[in-house]
Design a protein around this motif. Sequence first.
Motif, PDB file in Angstrom:
ATOM      1  N   UNK A  98       0.743  -1.252   0.042  1.00 44.04           N
ATOM      2  CA  UNK A  98       0.042  -0.080   0.177  1.00 44.04           C
ATOM      3  C   UNK A  98       0.875   1.244   0.045  1.00 44.04           C
ATOM      4  N   UNK A  99       2.195   1.221   0.491  1.00 39.46           N
ATOM      5  CA  UNK A  99       2.968   2.379   0.467  1.00 39.46           C
ATOM      6  C   UNK A  99       3.405   2.820  -0.749  1.00 39.46           C
ATOM      7  N   UNK A 100       4.207   3.632  -0.633  1.00 41.02           N
ATOM      8  CA  UNK A 100       4.851   4.353  -1.801  1.00 41.02           C
ATOM      9  C   UNK A 100       6.011   3.558  -2.162  1.00 41.02           C
ATOM     10  N   UNK A 101       6.602   3.313  -3.592  1.00 40.08           N
ATOM     11  CA  UNK A 101       7.781   2.625  -3.805  1.00 40.08           C
ATOM     12  C   UNK A 101       8.624   3.441  -4.952  1.00 40.08           C
ATOM     13  N   UNK A 102       9.549   3.773  -4.819  1.00 43.29           N
ATOM     14  CA  UNK A 102      10.292   4.594  -5.699  1.00 43.29           C
ATOM     15  C   UNK A 102      11.458   3.954  -6.556  1.00 43.29           C
ATOM     16  N   UNK A 103      11.983   2.950  -6.122  1.00 41.06           N
ATOM     17  CA  UNK A 103      12.963   2.028  -6.789  1.00 41.06           C
ATOM     18  C   UNK A 103      12.740   0.404  -6.269  1.00 41.06           C
ATOM     19  N   UNK A 104      12.964  -0.257  -7.695  1.00 37.14           N
ATOM     20  CA  UNK A 104      12.837  -1.667  -7.608  1.00 37.14           C
ATOM     21  C   UNK A 104      14.104  -2.449  -8.101  1.00 37.14           C
ATOM     22  N   UNK A 105      14.590  -3.190  -7.319  1.00 34.71           N
ATOM     23  CA  UNK A 105      15.624  -4.037  -7.664  1.00 34.71           C
ATOM     24  C   UNK A 105      15.307  -5.512  -7.723  1.00 34.71           C
ATOM     25  N   UNK A 106      15.074  -6.099  -8.752  1.00 30.23           N
ATOM     26  CA  UNK A 106      14.286  -7.281  -8.754  1.00 30.23           C
ATOM     27  C   UNK A 106      15.226  -8.468  -9.064  1.00 30.23           C
ATOM     28  N   UNK A 107      15.512  -9.216  -8.010  1.00 31.24           N
ATOM     29  CA  UNK A 107      16.679 -10.229  -8.141  1.00 31.24           C
ATOM     30  C   UNK A 107      16.274 -11.547  -7.565  1.00 31.24           C
ATOM     31  N   UNK A 108      14.741 -11.745  -7.470  1.00 30.92           N
ATOM     32  CA  UNK A 108      14.417 -13.153  -6.792  1.00 30.92           C
ATOM     33  C   UNK A 108      14.178 -14.059  -8.277  1.00 30.92           C
ATOM     34  N   UNK A 109      14.849 -15.166  -8.078  1.00 29.38           N
ATOM     35  CA  UNK A 109      15.074 -16.175  -9.315  1.00 29.38           C
ATOM     36  C   UNK A 109      15.223 -17.689  -8.447  1.00 29.38           C
ATOM     37  N   UNK A 110      15.098 -18.632  -9.240  1.00 32.83           N
ATOM     38  CA  UNK A 110      15.475 -20.065  -9.021  1.00 32.83           C
ATOM     39  C   UNK A 110      16.946 -20.088  -9.561  1.00 32.83           C
ATOM     40  N   UNK A 111      17.960 -20.391  -9.023  1.00 33.65           N
ATOM     41  CA  UNK A 111      19.186 -20.115  -9.188  1.00 33.65           C
ATOM     42  C   UNK A 111      20.054 -21.224  -9.092  1.00 33.65           C
ATOM     43  N   UNK A 112      19.543 -22.608  -8.746  1.00 33.48           N
ATOM     44  CA  UNK A 112      20.323 -23.723  -8.580  1.00 33.48           C
ATOM     45  C   UNK A 112      20.257 -24.524  -9.941  1.00 33.48           C
ATOM     46  N   UNK A 113      21.384 -24.786 -10.422  1.00 29.58           N
ATOM     47  CA  UNK A 113      21.315 -25.484 -11.683  1.00 29.58           C
ATOM     48  C   UNK A 113      20.756 -26.863 -11.657  1.00 29.58           C
ATOM     49  N   UNK A 114      20.671 -27.414 -10.729  1.00 25.69           N
ATOM     50  CA  UNK A 114      20.193 -28.832 -10.451  1.00 25.69           C
ATOM     51  C   UNK A 114      18.649 -28.706 -10.526  1.00 25.69           C
ATOM     52  N   UNK A 115      18.371 -27.488 -10.016  1.00 29.87           N
ATOM     53  CA  UNK A 115      16.686 -27.104 -10.075  1.00 29.87           C
ATOM     54  C   UNK A 115      16.253 -26.988 -11.545  1.00 29.87           C
ATOM     55  N   UNK A 116      17.300 -26.404 -12.428  1.00 28.83           N
ATOM     56  CA  UNK A 116      16.717 -25.855 -13.757  1.00 28.83           C
ATOM     57  C   UNK A 116      16.273 -27.154 -14.594  1.00 28.83           C
ATOM     58  N   UNK A 117      17.019 -28.498 -14.226  1.00 30.76           N
ATOM     59  CA  UNK A 117      16.494 -29.699 -14.832  1.00 30.76           C
ATOM     60  C   UNK A 117      15.481 -30.517 -13.941  1.00 30.76           C
ATOM     61  N   UNK A 118      15.611 -30.172 -12.634  1.00 32.35           N
ATOM     62  CA  UNK A 118      14.769 -31.119 -11.759  1.00 32.35           C
ATOM     63  C   UNK A 118      13.200 -30.491 -11.937  1.00 32.35           C
ATOM     64  N   UNK A 119      13.198 -28.717 -11.812  1.00 31.05           N
ATOM     65  CA  UNK A 119      11.877 -28.325 -11.724  1.00 31.05           C
ATOM     66  C   UNK A 119      11.832 -27.267 -12.915  1.00 31.05           C
ATOM     67  N   UNK A 120      11.873 -27.481 -14.141  1.00 31.61           N
ATOM     68  CA  UNK A 120      12.086 -26.564 -15.364  1.00 31.61           C
ATOM     69  C   UNK A 120      10.991 -25.732 -15.400  1.00 31.61           C
ATOM     70  N   UNK A 121       9.541 -26.399 -15.080  1.00 30.89           N
ATOM     71  CA  UNK A 121       8.329 -25.497 -15.158  1.00 30.89           C
ATOM     72  C   UNK A 121       8.310 -24.498 -14.247  1.00 30.89           C
ATOM     73  N   UNK A 122       8.836 -24.847 -12.958  1.00 33.41           N
ATOM     74  CA  UNK A 122       8.830 -23.768 -11.928  1.00 33.41           C
ATOM     75  C   UNK A 122       9.964 -22.909 -12.244  1.00 33.41           C
ATOM     76  N   UNK A 123      11.030 -22.967 -12.958  1.00 34.63           N
ATOM     77  CA  UNK A 123      11.928 -22.190 -13.238  1.00 34.63           C
ATOM     78  C   UNK A 123      11.404 -20.931 -14.240  1.00 34.63           C
TER      79      UNK A 123
END
Length: 356
Positions: A98-123
């Motif tokens: 609800x509050x104001x936001x002036x800048x956004x730094x978006x770094x949320x991500x799946x980063x595990x190489x193993x997850x890329x092949x085990x959970x590609x849809x989620x990635x």
Amino acid sequence: MKLSDNRIMQEDVEHASAAEFIDWERFKGRTVLVTGATGLIGGQMVMTLLNANAERGLGMKVIAAVRNREKAEELFKYADKSALELLVQDVNDPYSYEGGIDFIIHGASITSSKAFVDYPVETIFTAINGTKNLLELAKSKQVEGMVYLSSLEVYGVVDLSLDSVDEKTFGSIDPMSVRSSYSEGKRIVETLCTSYAHEYGVPVKVARLCQSMGAGVGYNDGRVFAQFARAIIEGTDIVLMTDGSTERNYCYISDAVTGILTVLLKGENAEAYNVANKDTLISIKDMAQMLIDNYPDSGTSLKFNIVEDVTKLGYNPKVKMNLATDKAEALGWHAEVGLKEMFDRLIKSMIIIHNS
């Protein structure tokens, strides 16, 4: 101000927040949202902003978007609670802040190489849906700036004869390889960012990061550089499952943080910028040997146990990825920490983590 019991991390945060090429006054009285705030880069980004806020009297508010409140409270236990707000939020869910936001730094991500092949849809869908939610938030809040943290993997497999790879040089990505869930996800999200910039005027930029290392990397982290550092600490052999010929750049965490902030504040909207230390190009094999030579007392040796299909382990095909950083450097940023110092500081930090 004290932000970490890890001496190396504290030094890195203080060093990054002292960077004079960052226009810190732009953050005066502003609110900054950081997603993926308990990750390696996100955590140090939050700490760097908080330290700059305290040292420079900026009156800034930092919102750390996290999935796990307990983990965040432990990581930021020394933070000034009047300057930090924890937002417990799954990036896949729409934001209703609800509050104001002036800048956004978006770094949320799946980063595990193993997850890329085990959970590609989620990635894939974490990348697409998560970033769409942040872009919608940026649009509704009419932010001053946003930066999306992308990856060198968007370049795919480029011509091995190329001396360097700038922001307009692309190779191939096999869409039928399940490992491509990460790289193709990053590619479409970059297009999503530039689409929001052009259609809705969202002031979003893209920072393409190489592998970043430094204080905050967990002791049991599965990435190659962490495996190598752990082998040196424990005095075990480094075992490569490929011929180790892949070449790439690296970047120290404090340099990555200042690079991201430079792109956020000075980059052009709907533009991408490589963030790497251009002087660190090295093959996996040579990097392993460098560590063995620099730490002879460890007794570590280099061994090979080459597997037939490395993609099942989440590994990339063989690449040479020497990122050109002229574009980011033209904004006033430069990487400072070389590869040897990166590993020295990484190893010291991992020892602190292991002993704590």
